[in-house]
Design a protein around this motif. Structure first.
Motif, PDB file in Angstrom:
ATOM      1  N   ILE A  88      20.906  50.586 -17.731  1.00 36.61           N
ATOM      2  CA  ILE A  88      20.322  49.284 -17.382  1.00 36.61           C
ATOM      3  C   ILE A  88      19.945  49.246 -15.900  1.00 36.61           C
ATOM      4  CG2 ILE A  88      20.813  46.790 -17.162  1.00 36.61           C
ATOM      5  CD1 ILE A  88      22.647  47.130 -19.677  1.00 36.61           C
ATOM      6  N   ALA A  89      20.876  49.738 -15.044  1.00 35.25           N
ATOM      7  CA  ALA A  89      20.630  49.756 -13.595  1.00 35.25           C
ATOM      8  C   ALA A  89      19.411  50.622 -13.253  1.00 35.25           C
ATOM      9  CB  ALA A  89      21.866  50.277 -12.861  1.00 35.25           C
ATOM     10  N   SER A  90      19.242  51.749 -13.975  1.00 32.80           N
ATOM     11  CA  SER A  90      18.097  52.638 -13.743  1.00 32.80           C
ATOM     12  C   SER A  90      16.786  51.934 -14.074  1.00 32.80           C
ATOM     13  CB  SER A  90      18.209  53.911 -14.602  1.00 32.80           C
ATOM     14  OG  SER A  90      19.416  54.574 -14.331  1.00 32.80           O
ATOM     15  N   GLY A  91      16.795  51.196 -15.196  1.00 30.28           N
ATOM     16  CA  GLY A  91      15.588  50.471 -15.624  1.00 30.28           C
ATOM     17  C   GLY A  91      15.216  49.357 -14.663  1.00 30.28           C
TER      18      GLY A  91
ATOM     19  N   VAL B 158      18.101  41.787 -10.228  1.00 33.43           N
ATOM     20  CA  VAL B 158      19.212  41.180 -10.975  1.00 33.43           C
ATOM     21  C   VAL B 158      19.639  42.143 -12.088  1.00 33.43           C
ATOM     22  CG1 VAL B 158      19.886  39.242 -12.447  1.00 33.43           C
ATOM     23  CG2 VAL B 158      18.450  38.835 -10.449  1.00 33.43           C
ATOM     24  N   THR B 159      18.653  42.779 -12.732  1.00 33.12           N
ATOM     25  CA  THR B 159      18.947  43.745 -13.811  1.00 33.12           C
ATOM     26  C   THR B 159      19.782  44.905 -13.268  1.00 33.12           C
ATOM     27  OG1 THR B 159      16.774  43.223 -14.719  1.00 33.12           O
ATOM     28  CG2 THR B 159      17.883  45.145 -15.644  1.00 33.12           C
ATOM     29  N   GLY B 160      19.396  45.415 -12.105  1.00 34.55           N
ATOM     30  CA  GLY B 160      20.120  46.518 -11.481  1.00 34.55           C
ATOM     31  C   GLY B 160      21.561  46.157 -11.180  1.00 34.55           C
ATOM     32  N   MET B 161      21.772  44.964 -10.618  1.00 37.66           N
ATOM     33  CA  MET B 161      23.127  44.519 -10.273  1.00 37.66           C
ATOM     34  C   MET B 161      23.969  44.273 -11.518  1.00 37.66           C
ATOM     35  SD  MET B 161      23.385  44.883  -7.121  1.00 37.66           S
ATOM     36  CE  MET B 161      25.056  44.278  -6.943  1.00 37.66           C
ATOM     37  N   LEU B 162      23.328  43.744 -12.568  1.00 35.54           N
ATOM     38  CA  LEU B 162      24.039  43.526 -13.842  1.00 35.54           C
ATOM     39  C   LEU B 162      24.469  44.862 -14.441  1.00 35.54           C
ATOM     40  CD1 LEU B 162      21.958  40.667 -15.551  1.00 35.54           C
ATOM     41  CD2 LEU B 162      24.338  40.523 -14.802  1.00 35.54           C
TER      42      LEU B 162
END
Length: 316
Positions: free
Chosen positions: A149-152, A287-291
């Protein structure tokens, strides 16, 4: 009253050690990033060789002169070969990690580094056929999913940097599994300070030809840089000394707490490093990276708990 005073001073000493460990760990990471990416010193192999040279020198001073721990001797050529093999994997891990910092922000580098338990479990199974409890394997799902998820969601994603960072993480896990296998007999076990005393000089010997071949005229370039800006010399010296201090404080924190406490503190350290690096380097984060990174950290915490639980059950 004296018991309370001793307890209090002991607690403050432990807090001081943990603070020193955090500071040196995060400090060397941020300095590596600054030198390799922001400063433009594009020589990760030479930088690693500087680190290993400092570790060789300071290890000898700490053990032979300061007698911080008793000196353990190498008892056979076979043991030396095992330590050399560990040193090679260790070099691959540190060099790959430093190369990745040229291309990736520290926050994303730490997110990938948090997947070390996944690779440790894989190598432990492949090399020793050691199976963990099913719950332990389940906890690895969020560890890997979080990085995906963090990579995306990583604005500064770089494929080569990502591959090299994954390789560094895998090499770090392989080294810990190999250490358990190669130095498992009582006669061959070395504490981490003595292991570093022997591994660091071997690492220098391995890195020297690689530096000369892959980073041509790096010494001349560094001297030319020093003539323009003497700060590069102080940065390299301080960075190298800090690299040894990471190992020293790691050993002392383990000695005065426990390996499990070190693991828990290590999980928190990654999160602290992410926040500090974002504040200093102001790299964009989504936000996606931090999640994704948060999910990975949660997975690592659950993995630590599952390992602790299975160890407790096996001791019953």
């Amino acid at each position: 009253m004296s018991v309370m005073k001793a307890y209090s001073s002991g607690r403050f000493f432990t807090i001081g050690l943990v603070t020193a460990w955090y500071s040196s760990n995060i400090g060397v990471l941020l300095l590596n990033k600054y030198l390799l990416s922001n400063y433009g010193f594009k020589y990760p192999i030479f930088l690693t060789m500087c680190h290993m040279t400092a570790c060789s020198l300071f290890s000898y001073i700490a053990i032979a002169w300061m007698k911080m721990v008793p000196m353990q001797t190498i008892r056979s050529s076979v043991q030396l070969m095992k330590i050399s093999a560990l040193s090679l994997v260790f070099c691959a891990s540190v060099v790959s990690g430093n190369i990745s910092l040229r291309y990736l922000p520290v926050s994303f580098n730490q997110a990938i580094g948090a997947t070390t338990p996944f690779f440790t479990a894989v190598f432990a199974y492949l090399m020793t056929l050691k199976r963990e409890a099913w719950l332990t394997y389940v906890t690895l799902i969020p560890v890997v999913t979080g990085v995906v998820i963090a990579s995306g969601g990583e604005p500064s994603f770089h494929l080569f940097g990502f591959i090299v960072c994954v390789a560094a993480t895998a090499a770090r896990a392989l080294k810990s599994v190999l250490q358990g296998i190669l130095l498992s007999s009582e006669g061959e076990k070395l504490n981490s300070m003595n292991l570093l005393l022997y591994m660091a000089p071997i690492a220098v010997l391995l890195l020297l030809p690689a530096t000369l071949f892959m980073e041509e005229n790096v010494v001349g370039i560094t001297l030319a840089l020093a003539r323009d800006d003497i700060n590069i010399v102080w940065l390299l010296l301080f960075n190298s000394a800090l690299a040894y201090f990471v190992n020293l404080t790691n050993f002392l924190v383990t000695k005065h707490t426990s390996a499990l406490t070190l693991q828990v503190l290590g999980n928190a350290k990654g999160a602290v490093a992410v926040v500090i690096s974002i504040l200093i380097f102001r790299n964009p984060v989504s936000v996606t990276g931090m999640l994704g990174y948060t999910l990975t950290v949660i997975g690592v915490i659950l993995y630590s708990e599952a390992k602790k639980r299975s160890k407790r059950e096996s001791n019953l």
